[in-house]
Scaffold this motif. Structure first.
Motif, short mmCIF file in Angstrom:
data_model
loop_
_atom_site.label_atom_id
_atom_site.label_comp_id
_atom_site.label_asym_id
_atom_site.label_seq_id
_atom_site.Cartn_x
_atom_site.Cartn_y
_atom_site.Cartn_z
N GLY A 574 0.83 -1.21 0.00
CA GLY A 574 0.00 0.00 0.00
C GLY A 574 0.86 1.26 0.00
O GLY A 574 2.08 1.21 0.22
N MET A 575 0.22 2.38 -0.24
CA MET A 575 0.92 3.67 -0.26
C MET A 575 1.13 4.19 1.16
O MET A 575 0.46 3.75 2.09
CB MET A 575 0.11 4.70 -1.04
N VAL A 576 2.07 5.12 1.30
CA VAL A 576 2.25 5.83 2.57
C VAL A 576 1.55 7.17 2.43
O VAL A 576 1.87 7.97 1.53
CB VAL A 576 3.74 6.02 2.90
N LEU A 577 0.57 7.41 3.29
CA LEU A 577 -0.22 8.64 3.24
C LEU A 577 0.13 9.54 4.42
O LEU A 577 0.67 9.09 5.42
CB LEU A 577 -1.72 8.31 3.30
N LYS A 578 -0.20 10.80 4.28
CA LYS A 578 -0.11 11.73 5.43
C LYS A 578 -1.38 12.55 5.43
O LYS A 578 -1.75 13.12 4.40
CB LYS A 578 1.13 12.64 5.31
N TYR A 600 15.69 9.59 14.68
CA TYR A 600 15.36 8.38 15.44
C TYR A 600 16.20 7.16 15.07
O TYR A 600 16.25 6.19 15.83
CB TYR A 600 13.89 8.00 15.22
N GLY A 601 16.81 7.18 13.87
CA GLY A 601 17.54 6.00 13.40
C GLY A 601 16.73 5.19 12.40
O GLY A 601 15.50 5.25 12.36
N ALA A 602 17.46 4.44 11.59
CA ALA A 602 16.82 3.63 10.55
C ALA A 602 15.95 2.53 11.14
O ALA A 602 14.89 2.21 10.60
CB ALA A 602 17.89 3.02 9.65
N ASP A 603 16.38 1.94 12.26
CA ASP A 603 15.61 0.85 12.86
C ASP A 603 14.21 1.32 13.26
O ASP A 603 13.22 0.60 13.08
CB ASP A 603 16.34 0.29 14.08
N THR A 604 14.11 2.53 13.79
CA THR A 604 12.80 3.07 14.18
C THR A 604 11.94 3.29 12.94
O THR A 604 10.75 2.94 12.93
CB THR A 604 12.96 4.39 14.94
N ALA A 605 12.54 3.86 11.89
CA ALA A 605 11.80 4.10 10.64
C ALA A 605 11.25 2.79 10.10
O ALA A 605 10.08 2.69 9.71
CB ALA A 605 12.70 4.78 9.61
N ARG A 606 12.10 1.76 10.08
CA ARG A 606 11.69 0.45 9.57
C ARG A 606 10.59 -0.16 10.43
O ARG A 606 9.59 -0.66 9.93
CB ARG A 606 12.91 -0.48 9.53
N LEU A 607 10.81 -0.12 11.75
CA LEU A 607 9.85 -0.75 12.66
C LEU A 607 8.48 -0.09 12.53
O LEU A 607 7.46 -0.78 12.42
CB LEU A 607 10.34 -0.64 14.11
N PHE A 608 8.45 1.24 12.52
CA PHE A 608 7.16 1.94 12.41
C PHE A 608 6.45 1.58 11.13
O PHE A 608 5.26 1.25 11.12
CB PHE A 608 7.35 3.46 12.49
N ILE A 609 7.17 1.63 10.01
CA ILE A 609 6.53 1.46 8.71
C ILE A 609 6.03 0.03 8.49
O ILE A 609 5.12 -0.22 7.71
CB ILE A 609 7.47 1.95 7.58
N LEU A 610 6.63 -0.92 9.24
CA LEU A 610 6.19 -2.32 9.14
C LEU A 610 5.11 -2.66 10.15
O LEU A 610 4.34 -3.60 9.95
CB LEU A 610 7.40 -3.25 9.33
N PHE A 611 5.03 -1.87 11.22
CA PHE A 611 4.08 -2.16 12.30
C PHE A 611 2.76 -1.41 12.15
O PHE A 611 1.70 -1.89 12.55
CB PHE A 611 4.73 -1.79 13.66
N ALA A 612 2.81 -0.25 11.50
CA ALA A 612 1.66 0.66 11.52
C ALA A 612 0.45 0.18 10.74
O ALA A 612 -0.66 0.64 10.98
CB ALA A 612 2.09 2.04 11.00
N ALA A 613 0.63 -0.74 9.78
CA ALA A 613 -0.51 -1.22 8.98
C ALA A 613 -0.10 -2.51 8.28
O ALA A 613 1.09 -2.75 8.06
CB ALA A 613 -0.91 -0.18 7.94
N PRO A 614 -1.06 -3.37 7.92
CA PRO A 614 -0.74 -4.54 7.08
C PRO A 614 -0.07 -4.06 5.80
O PRO A 614 -0.44 -3.01 5.26
CB PRO A 614 -2.11 -5.17 6.79
N ARG A 617 -1.97 -2.75 2.69
CA ARG A 617 -2.92 -1.65 2.88
C ARG A 617 -2.17 -0.32 2.90
O ARG A 617 -0.99 -0.26 3.22
CB ARG A 617 -3.66 -1.80 4.21
N ASP A 618 -2.91 0.75 2.61
CA ASP A 618 -2.31 2.09 2.74
C ASP A 618 -2.00 2.37 4.20
O ASP A 618 -2.71 1.91 5.10
CB ASP A 618 -3.27 3.15 2.20
N LEU A 619 -0.92 3.11 4.44
CA LEU A 619 -0.46 3.42 5.79
C LEU A 619 -0.52 4.93 6.00
O LEU A 619 0.00 5.68 5.18
CB LEU A 619 0.97 2.90 5.94
N ASP A 620 -1.18 5.35 7.06
CA ASP A 620 -1.23 6.78 7.35
C ASP A 620 -0.11 7.14 8.33
O ASP A 620 -0.02 6.57 9.41
CB ASP A 620 -2.60 7.17 7.95
N TRP A 621 0.76 8.03 7.88
CA TRP A 621 1.92 8.42 8.69
C TRP A 621 1.49 9.03 10.02
O TRP A 621 0.55 9.80 10.10
CB TRP A 621 2.77 9.43 7.92
#
Length: 822
Positions: A574-578, A600-614, A617-621
């Protein structure tokens, strides 16, 4: 070890370690089971966006997990680096497209490395480099020799803004896919690839793609658009010609009240030659020709037509019907002419009503009354023939078969399969693309450049001037050459290839990226192909994915690979939305990956983007979500440190009841995360399970002073291994803090123990009249009677049952006891 988790202190360190130690280098090794995971390679625009981060993070988790599971993992990256933006930058800033592109590649490569992605950079490819486009030209030549590449004069889609031709697939709602400006029609001599030769196979083989989204398969199926029907002809006495039409409903032939030709049909000029309103017809034709195909065929577009003044003869009824021209018929689709049977086709019905043409019912359905006032859905369905001569009483299916046979017998018709798919137009009048390896000799005609002379290199002495001629035509050194056949003077082809050619085979080059004798070694490509998991956006469903499937089928037929399809599995993320809409500079809602990594570091960016939505599906930042991910990693950092200290205390002996429960939770989470990652993409639920384990570790630590050292050791190691694919830097750092000397990313994935999951005790809820009053921890083997006795003995339960009659006791094994009182 720092007490506080500071990503910036560790991420660069481990990125250098992985580079120096070639941690993610992959070798061809037939003794190992392979796994090929691939994210769609980017256009080197200069900056990664959050959509890239999501795409690459998904692929990286899959690659790292499969590697830990023992697979020989191929996970490469490269650059789809030809294309218009580089050329436009050259015009705007006076910088060479090559310089602009290579600078952008370097910058984006640094950004990808900053994300900690596990690519084998030794396999990096850039489609604009000679060692790659030499083989793109070589493939063109193989297509040419096989009769699949040809040049013809054609009406093409022209984008005046980009000064180039577009394939049908690149025109979206009448506009250029790249710049969103209107597309017009132009007559030009252009190169095509005969993708229609593969239409049937491209359609049929969709059924073999079990690991593709149904949505993508349906989009391709509709684009290919296979139909079975009849092609036959109407005689047009005024010009002594026959006009061919194609229809899937030849059973309605007796209801034909007009024939329609495309304004561009070759007979139109002769048909209107003696028409009294010839000037008016010519003006109409010119206007129609300048409309885009999309506008002309859109269901919303008004149907416009004019009568030519000529008539055609219905081959079955012998009736004369008027010949019209109309906007909704396209010259390059089907035969460029259609029959109008308005009683049984909604579009024809609208056209007939608009221009007062006859409507004659020839198909009936039992119990249904046909009316000329209002269109009914059943009018276009099969039924029983009426008003159809000898075919009255036949079913539509029978009539289609019998009428086709009758037309065939008279030599004016036959059954035919038709496709919506058109041949792929690959000529582009731009500089920054692969030169087409063809020369033109006045004596010998069209000639391929000899293979040993490849690549035909892009010249650098070009001028970027607007117009229909490619910038390559401005280079005298490039344009003038010698004929490979007679040695006389010749000129080079000045068009370059559509950049979708470059991306139609790059996944094959990755398998053997340094080969200078062939595009790839057959044995090596056969080991790695197909791509097991391909990851990219839904926007490529038709263009890139269809073209790649076509290329692989041709390459298979050339005997170069065994694979018949490029991608076994496909995930469209899915797309990343804001704030509910796609991130874009114009909307001012862009979140920069660099900014997040720096804070925050790359690990935080990765963890958030993988955890925030299936992932599909589109992910709302969410800034709060990013903060939450960072805080969670801080909790992991501290709990691993705490348990590592406990492990050093050398506490031995049997596990306590609480320790058994904690170990059971660990193995439950190992099982859950493994199932979520094993050929699934349930990353958000896998991370959620890991968070539950961390909570359990904190809860246990707060409850007791010490912990069994072996269990503490198992918990820290397993937790880090489970987290490693998601947050590679922090887990690597903590792994070494545990005293390990090898990379965590070369370790084996943890395996859960069935025995550890066995539950000895369960918590049972005690209710009185449906309200919870107490809880009991009891043996899983407790009997109903024993549990009922314990429930009645509970002091909390007795408070609410004292002095009341127990009416009944409801028992749910392992869950609850509900005592009903009055």
């Amino acid at each position: 070890m720092n007490e506080k988790y500071v990503a910036q202190d560790i991420e660069k360190k481990w990125q250098k370690y992985w580079d120096d130690n070639h941690t993610f280098k992959t070798e061809y090794d037939e003794s190992k089971e392979k796994y090929y995971v691939l994210e769609m390679f980017p256009y080197p625009s200069g900056n990664l966006h959050m959509g890239h981060v999501r795409n690459y993070s998904i692929g990286d988790v899959v690659a790292r997990f499969k590697k830990m599971k023992g697979f020989n993992v191929l996970h490469p990256m490269g650059w789809d680096s030809f294309g218009m933006p580089a050329e436009n930058a050259a015009i705007k800033h006076g910088i060479a497209p090559k310089t602009w592109t290579l600078d952008n590649i370097e910058n984006m490569k640094l950004q990808q490395k900053a994300l900690g992605l596990s690519y084998d950079w030794d396999r990096e490819v850039a489609t604009c480099k000679e060692d790659y486009y030499k083989w793109t030209q070589w493939f063109f030549q193989q297509f040419y020799k096989k009769g699949l590449a040809y040049k013809k004069e054609a009406k093409v889609n022209w984008c005046e803004t980009c000064h180039t031709v577009l394939a049908n697939e690149q025109v979206i709602d009448g506009a250029c896919w790249r710049c969103d400006n209107p597309v017009e029609k132009k007559d030009l001599s252009q190169w095509f690839l005969r993708i229609t030769e593969y239409a049937d196979r491209l359609l049929t083989d969709l059924d073999t793609l079990d690991h593709w989204p149904q949505r993508v398969k349906l989009m391709q199926k509709n684009w290919i658009g296979r139909s079975e029907g009849t092609e036959f002809s109407f005689e047009v006495p005024s010009i002594n010609e026959r006009v061919s039409v194609y229809t899937t409903r030849v059973d309605t032939i007796y209801g034909v009240s007009y024939v329609v030709l495309a304004p561009e049909h070759p007979y139109v000029e002769r048909l209107i030659e003696n028409a009294p309103n010839k000037a008016e017809l010519e003006a109409f034709i010119t206007r129609m020709r300048n409309m885009s195909d999309i506008d002309r065929t859109s269901t919303d577009a008004p149907k416009e037509g004019m009568f030519t003044g000529s008539y055609a003869v219905n081959p079955m009824s012998g009736e004369q019907v008027p010949v019209w021209i109309a906007n909704y018929v396209l010259v390059d689709y089907g035969t460029g002419a259609v029959m109008g049977s308005p009683a049984h086709d909604e579009r024809d019905w609208e056209f007939a009503h608009k221009y007062d043409l006859p409507i004659k019912q020839v198909v009936a359905r039992e119990g249904e009354e046909y009316s000329l006032e209002k269109w009914q859905e059943w009018y276009h369905e099969d039924g029983i023939l009426v008003n159809s001569g000898d075919y009255n009483g036949q079913t539509s299916e029978e009539a289609r078969k019998n009428i086709t046979a009758a037309l065939n017998e008279r030599g004016i018709g036959e059954g035919k399969v038709n496709f919506r798919l058109r041949d792929w137009l690959i000529s582009r009048q731009r500089y920054w693309g692969v030169p087409i390896p063809v020369v033109y000799c006045e004596k010998c005609g069209e000639q391929l450049v000899p293979e040993e002379e490849l690549p035909v290199r892009l010249p650098e002495d070009v001028k970027f001037e607007s117009g229909a001629v490619s910038p390559l035509a401005t280079s005298e050194s490039f344009l003038n050459t010698t004929c490979p056949k007679c040695g006389g003077p010749a000129r080079r082809e000045t068009d370059t290839m559509d950049t979708f050619i470059d991306s139609s085979w790059y996944f094959l080059r990755y398998t053997d990226a340094k080969n200078d004798q062939a595009p790839f070694d057959k044995k090596i490509a056969n080991y790695w192909m197909n791509v097991d998991q391909y990851i990219g956006g839904i926007e490529h469903a038709i263009l890139h994915l269809l073209y790649s499937r076509f290329f692989v089928k041709v390459i298979h037929d050339l005997g170069l690979i065994e694979a018949n399809e490029p991608f076994r599995g496909l995930l469209t993320q899915g797309m990343v939305l804001k704030e509910g809409s796609k991130m874009s500079k114009s909307k001012g809602n862009v979140v920069s990956p660099e900014e997040i990594i720096n804070t925050y570091g790359a690990d935080t960016a990765r963890l958030f983007i993988l955890f925030a939505a299936p992932v599909d599906r589109d992910l709302d930042w969410s800034d709060q979500g990013v903060e939450g991910s960072y805080r969670f990693l801080g909790r992991v950092w501290r709990i691993v440190d705490a348990y590592n200290e406990e492990a050093k205390k050398n506490v031995t002996g049997e596990l306590t009841k609480d320790e058994f429960a904690l170990r059971r939770e660990l193995h439950r989470v190992i099982k859950k995360v493994t199932e979520d990652l094993d050929n699934n993409f349930n990353f958000n639920t896998a991370i959620s399970a890991i968070m539950e384990l961390v909570n359990a570790m904190y809860a246990h630590k707060d409850k007791v002073e010490t912990i069994n050292s072996a269990l503490a050791n198992e918990l820290t190691h397993s937790l880090l291994l489970l987290l490693a694919p998601f947050v590679p830097h922090m887990t690597e750092e903590l792994w070494h803090e545990l005293g390990e000397t090898t990379s965590i990313h070369t370790e084996k994935w943890p395996v859960y123990e069935e025995a550890a999951l066995v539950v000895d005790e369960v918590e049972v809820v005690l209710q009185v009249n449906g309200k919870v009053r107490d809880k009991l921890t009891v043996s899983v083997n407790i009997t109903k009677e024993e549990l009922e006795t314990l429930a009645k003995e509970s002091s909390r339960v007795q408070e609410f049952t004292e002095g009341k009659n127990i009416v009944k006791v409801i028992y749910v094994p392992g869950k609850l006891v509900n005592i009903v009182v009055k």
